[in-house]
Motif scaffolding. Structure first.
Motif, PDB file in Angstrom:
ATOM      1  N   PHE A  69       0.823  -1.204   0.000  1.00  0.00           N
ATOM      2  CA  PHE A  69       0.000   0.000   0.000  1.00  0.00           C
ATOM      3  C   PHE A  69       0.860   1.258   0.000  1.00  0.00           C
ATOM      4  O   PHE A  69       0.607   2.192  -0.754  1.00  0.00           O
ATOM      5  CB  PHE A  69      -0.972  -0.021   1.187  1.00  0.00           C
ATOM      6  CG  PHE A  69      -2.099  -0.992   0.981  1.00  0.00           C
ATOM      7  CD1 PHE A  69      -3.300  -0.567   0.454  1.00  0.00           C
ATOM      8  CD2 PHE A  69      -1.944  -2.341   1.284  1.00  0.00           C
ATOM      9  CE1 PHE A  69      -4.342  -1.453   0.235  1.00  0.00           C
ATOM     10  CE2 PHE A  69      -2.976  -3.241   1.063  1.00  0.00           C
ATOM     11  CZ  PHE A  69      -4.174  -2.802   0.534  1.00  0.00           C
ATOM     12  N   GLY A  92      -4.093  -5.676   4.436  1.00  0.00           N
ATOM     13  CA  GLY A  92      -5.444  -5.652   3.906  1.00  0.00           C
ATOM     14  C   GLY A  92      -5.938  -6.966   3.347  1.00  0.00           C
ATOM     15  O   GLY A  92      -6.724  -6.976   2.400  1.00  0.00           O
ATOM     16  N   PRO A 152      -2.152   1.482  11.995  1.00  0.00           N
ATOM     17  CA  PRO A 152      -1.647   1.760  10.650  1.00  0.00           C
ATOM     18  C   PRO A 152      -0.162   1.409  10.571  1.00  0.00           C
ATOM     19  O   PRO A 152       0.586   1.542  11.549  1.00  0.00           O
ATOM     20  CB  PRO A 152      -1.866   3.266  10.489  1.00  0.00           C
ATOM     21  CG  PRO A 152      -2.846   3.641  11.547  1.00  0.00           C
ATOM     22  CD  PRO A 152      -2.650   2.689  12.672  1.00  0.00           C
ATOM     23  N   PRO A 210     -10.288  -7.535   6.565  1.00  0.00           N
ATOM     24  CA  PRO A 210     -10.155  -6.090   6.376  1.00  0.00           C
ATOM     25  C   PRO A 210     -11.354  -5.347   6.973  1.00  0.00           C
ATOM     26  O   PRO A 210     -12.508  -5.727   6.759  1.00  0.00           O
ATOM     27  CB  PRO A 210     -10.103  -5.940   4.857  1.00  0.00           C
ATOM     28  CG  PRO A 210      -9.596  -7.259   4.353  1.00  0.00           C
ATOM     29  CD  PRO A 210     -10.189  -8.272   5.289  1.00  0.00           C
ATOM     30  N   SER A 235      -9.527   1.571   6.670  1.00  0.00           N
ATOM     31  CA  SER A 235      -8.200   2.133   6.483  1.00  0.00           C
ATOM     32  C   SER A 235      -8.059   3.425   7.262  1.00  0.00           C
ATOM     33  O   SER A 235      -9.042   4.113   7.542  1.00  0.00           O
ATOM     34  CB  SER A 235      -7.935   2.419   4.997  1.00  0.00           C
ATOM     35  OG  SER A 235      -7.988   1.239   4.227  1.00  0.00           O
ATOM     36  N   GLU A 290      -4.255   5.701   3.595  1.00  0.00           N
ATOM     37  CA  GLU A 290      -3.963   4.629   2.645  1.00  0.00           C
ATOM     38  C   GLU A 290      -3.688   3.292   3.330  1.00  0.00           C
ATOM     39  O   GLU A 290      -3.511   2.287   2.650  1.00  0.00           O
ATOM     40  CB  GLU A 290      -2.736   5.004   1.806  1.00  0.00           C
ATOM     41  CG  GLU A 290      -2.956   6.166   0.861  1.00  0.00           C
ATOM     42  CD  GLU A 290      -3.818   5.784  -0.328  1.00  0.00           C
ATOM     43  OE1 GLU A 290      -3.861   4.591  -0.691  1.00  0.00           O
ATOM     44  OE2 GLU A 290      -4.451   6.696  -0.901  1.00  0.00           O
ATOM     45  N   LEU A 291      -3.653   3.264   4.652  1.00  0.00           N
ATOM     46  CA  LEU A 291      -3.107   2.114   5.362  1.00  0.00           C
ATOM     47  C   LEU A 291      -4.213   1.247   5.960  1.00  0.00           C
ATOM     48  O   LEU A 291      -5.036   1.713   6.756  1.00  0.00           O
ATOM     49  CB  LEU A 291      -2.170   2.601   6.463  1.00  0.00           C
ATOM     50  CG  LEU A 291      -0.996   3.447   5.937  1.00  0.00           C
ATOM     51  CD1 LEU A 291      -0.273   4.141   7.073  1.00  0.00           C
ATOM     52  CD2 LEU A 291      -0.031   2.569   5.131  1.00  0.00           C
ATOM     53  N   PRO A 292      -4.252  -0.053   5.604  1.00  0.00           N
ATOM     54  CA  PRO A 292      -5.340  -0.931   6.049  1.00  0.00           C
ATOM     55  C   PRO A 292      -5.312  -1.215   7.549  1.00  0.00           C
ATOM     56  O   PRO A 292      -4.249  -1.255   8.183  1.00  0.00           O
ATOM     57  CB  PRO A 292      -5.093  -2.221   5.258  1.00  0.00           C
ATOM     58  CG  PRO A 292      -4.221  -1.831   4.118  1.00  0.00           C
ATOM     59  CD  PRO A 292      -3.381  -0.706   4.631  1.00  0.00           C
TER      60      PRO A 292
END
Length: 508
Positions: free
Chosen positions: A181, A223, A425, A456, A459, A462-464
């Motif tokens: 990611f 994710g 994160p 999942p 987020s 951008e971080l799952p």
């Protein structure tokens, strides 16, 4: 194809409304399927119709490894026999003698799982010579099920049980695995390569291993889905150990259905999964863990709202005894590691015991390029033996309190499962600093030997972030079914964008 056991499940899932892939996608290249979203039941349906072969699927994954893996360094090596394995599966499909749901499905193995024909290193140059000479039991089961062994994935060296402040995803053999990611972020460990490879769609499924958090944290941070089975359901034979009291291999995939079908093969049963129902009437305890930060807590709040809207009752809980588990777990693991790694090393060429392994690291500069420390090795060498009464009392208390922490919480609130955030994160990867990974949610199930599954959840930028579900002993099938229902409601899976950076860490 024989329509019994897991094969009947494939037929039901493919024909029904539970398909999680995207049949209308144009796919990756000329393959005609979207490797990001296609499921094993969909692949088997295509192979049964003759519109897809295992050879085509395997070649597509090998090409993605060739072109995409240099960005993330998740795959250590591919199996030169992969295409021959795929061709054998194609012949079985043509004859109608398919061996089960994994027949012809490409699988990556964490490189602490013995393979007779490929090196098994645990990320260490000490084991980088000859292959072990025999397969781990779980690899035999995968081969017997017709799976295509695609190759081996990088990991945190020695499954993150070497240095006091390690950097997850780094090994002397494979270098640093990156989070797909955001490439300067960490993939978590120790099944780093398995999770990152799945996020990048470099295989259909992968095998990880866990002592405490090493399947579920990488799954959450990359994710994807990760299942830590109940202790003893998957054979430990032929897997580089930390502790027989907690170690287990487990399946990882981009969706719960593929994870569950792989678990059935690893367990040696035809089916270990019921199609997901709905969440109406289910009771889920939410363990918030505010120490992971307000952004993660906001993801948990949103997830709880979705589960509630689907008919579940979500109540807030705090499992007891966590501080005491934190005090006892590490000292117990030191004694167990010394015992178990000595037994494993005696079966391999190279250092014959932990003392020789420590000396190997001291005299091998390449083992010190990210971090030089091997404090855990040295502490394990000095730890009391597992015959010591003090150690035995410690492990007995651990087993009792960890099981009670889950059992009492489930009983007090009449719960079907406990949920918690899997991970913060992803932090920036930094060899000098090491990991920022105090993540307590995995510990109760890991120490108790109970099952847990990460799916999942959402987020932070951008971080799952994953949602970790845990339940009582041997409740794996029920937990996987609930995880599939939660996955369907949360709809949080997304493909990575391989961004170079997103700025400073969201949490300190």
């Amino acid at each position: 194809m024989r329509r019994t056991g897991a094969n009947a499940l494939i037929a039901a899932l493919t024909a029904g409304s539970l398909m999680l892939g995207n049949p209308g996608a144009t796919g990756h290249g000329a393959l005609g399927v979207d490797l990001d979203t296609v499921t094993i039941p969909e692949l088997q349906a295509r192979m049964s119709r003759g519109s897809l072969t295992s050879s085509e699927l395997t070649a597509a994954y090998l090409e993605r490894i060739r072109t995409i893996d240099p960005k993330i360094k998740a795959v250590l090596r591919t199996d030169p026999a992969a295409m021959a394995q795929a061709a054998a599966s194609d012949a079985r499909h043509r004859r109608g003698t398919v061996l089960g749901p994994l027949d012809g499905i490409p699988v990556l193995l964490k490189d602490n799982v013995n393979t007779r024909d490929l090196p098994t290193t645990a990320g260490s140059l000490a084991l980088a010579g000859s292959p072990p000479g025999s397969d781990a039991v779980l690899v035999t089961r995968l081969r017997d099920a017709g799976a295509v062994i695609l190759g081996k994935t990088n990991l945190s060296e020695w499954a993150n049980f070497r240095a006091g402040k390690p950097t997850s995803g780094w090994s002397a053999v494979g270098g640093q695995t990156r989070n797909p990611f955001v490439l300067d972020r960490n993939p978590c460990g120790s099944s780093s390569g398995s999770a990152a490879a799945l996020a990048a769609s470099l295989a259909q499924v992968a095998i990880g291993t866990e002592t405490d958090g090493s399947i579920v944290c990488p799954a959450g941070m990359n994710g994807v889905v990760g299942h830590k089975p109940s202790l003893g359901l998957v054979s430990q034979s032929g897997v580089v150990p930390i502790s027989a009291e907690q170690d287990t291999a487990g399946p990882m995939a981009r969706n719960v259905i593929d994870t569950a079908l792989t678990f059935a093969v690893l367990q040696g049963e035809e089916s270990a999964f019921s199609p997901p129902g709905d969440l109406r009437g289910k009771r889920i305890g939410l363990w918030r863990l505010p120490s992971l930060g307000p952004d993660v807590d906001a993801v948990m709040t949103a997830a709880a709202q979705r589960l509630t809207a689907a008919g579940a009752a979500v109540v807030e809980v705090t499992p007891p005894y966590q501080a005491r588990l934190g005090e006892l777990e590490f000292p117990a693991l030191l004694s167990e590691f010394h015992r178990d790694i000595d037994a494993y090393l005696a079966t391999r060429q190279g250092p014959r015991d932990l003392a020789e392994l420590i000396e190997f690291n001291r005299r091998t500069p390449a083992e010190q390029t990210c971090f030089a420390g091997q404090e855990l090795f040295e502490q394990a060498l000095a730890a009391p033996p597992t015959t010591d009464p003090q150690y035995q009392a410690m492990r007995a208390e651990l087993a009792d309190l960890s099981r009670r922490s889950i059992d009492e919480t489930l009983a007090e609130h009449a719960l079907d499962a406990i949920a918690a955030p899997t991970n913060p994160p992803a932090w920036t990867t930094d060899c000098e600093r090491g990991d920022n990974d105090v993540i307590p949610s995995s510990t109760p199930a890991a120490v108790a030997g109970y099952p847990s599954v990460s799916v999942p959840a959402g987020s932070v930028g951008e971080l799952p972030v994953g949602l970790l579900l845990m339940a009582g002993d041997r409740q794996d099938a029920e937990l996987l079914s609930m995880a599939a229902a939660a996955e369907r409601e949360l709809k949080a899976w997304r493909a990575p964008r391989y961004l170079p950076t997103v700025g400073p860490d969201p949490i300190g």
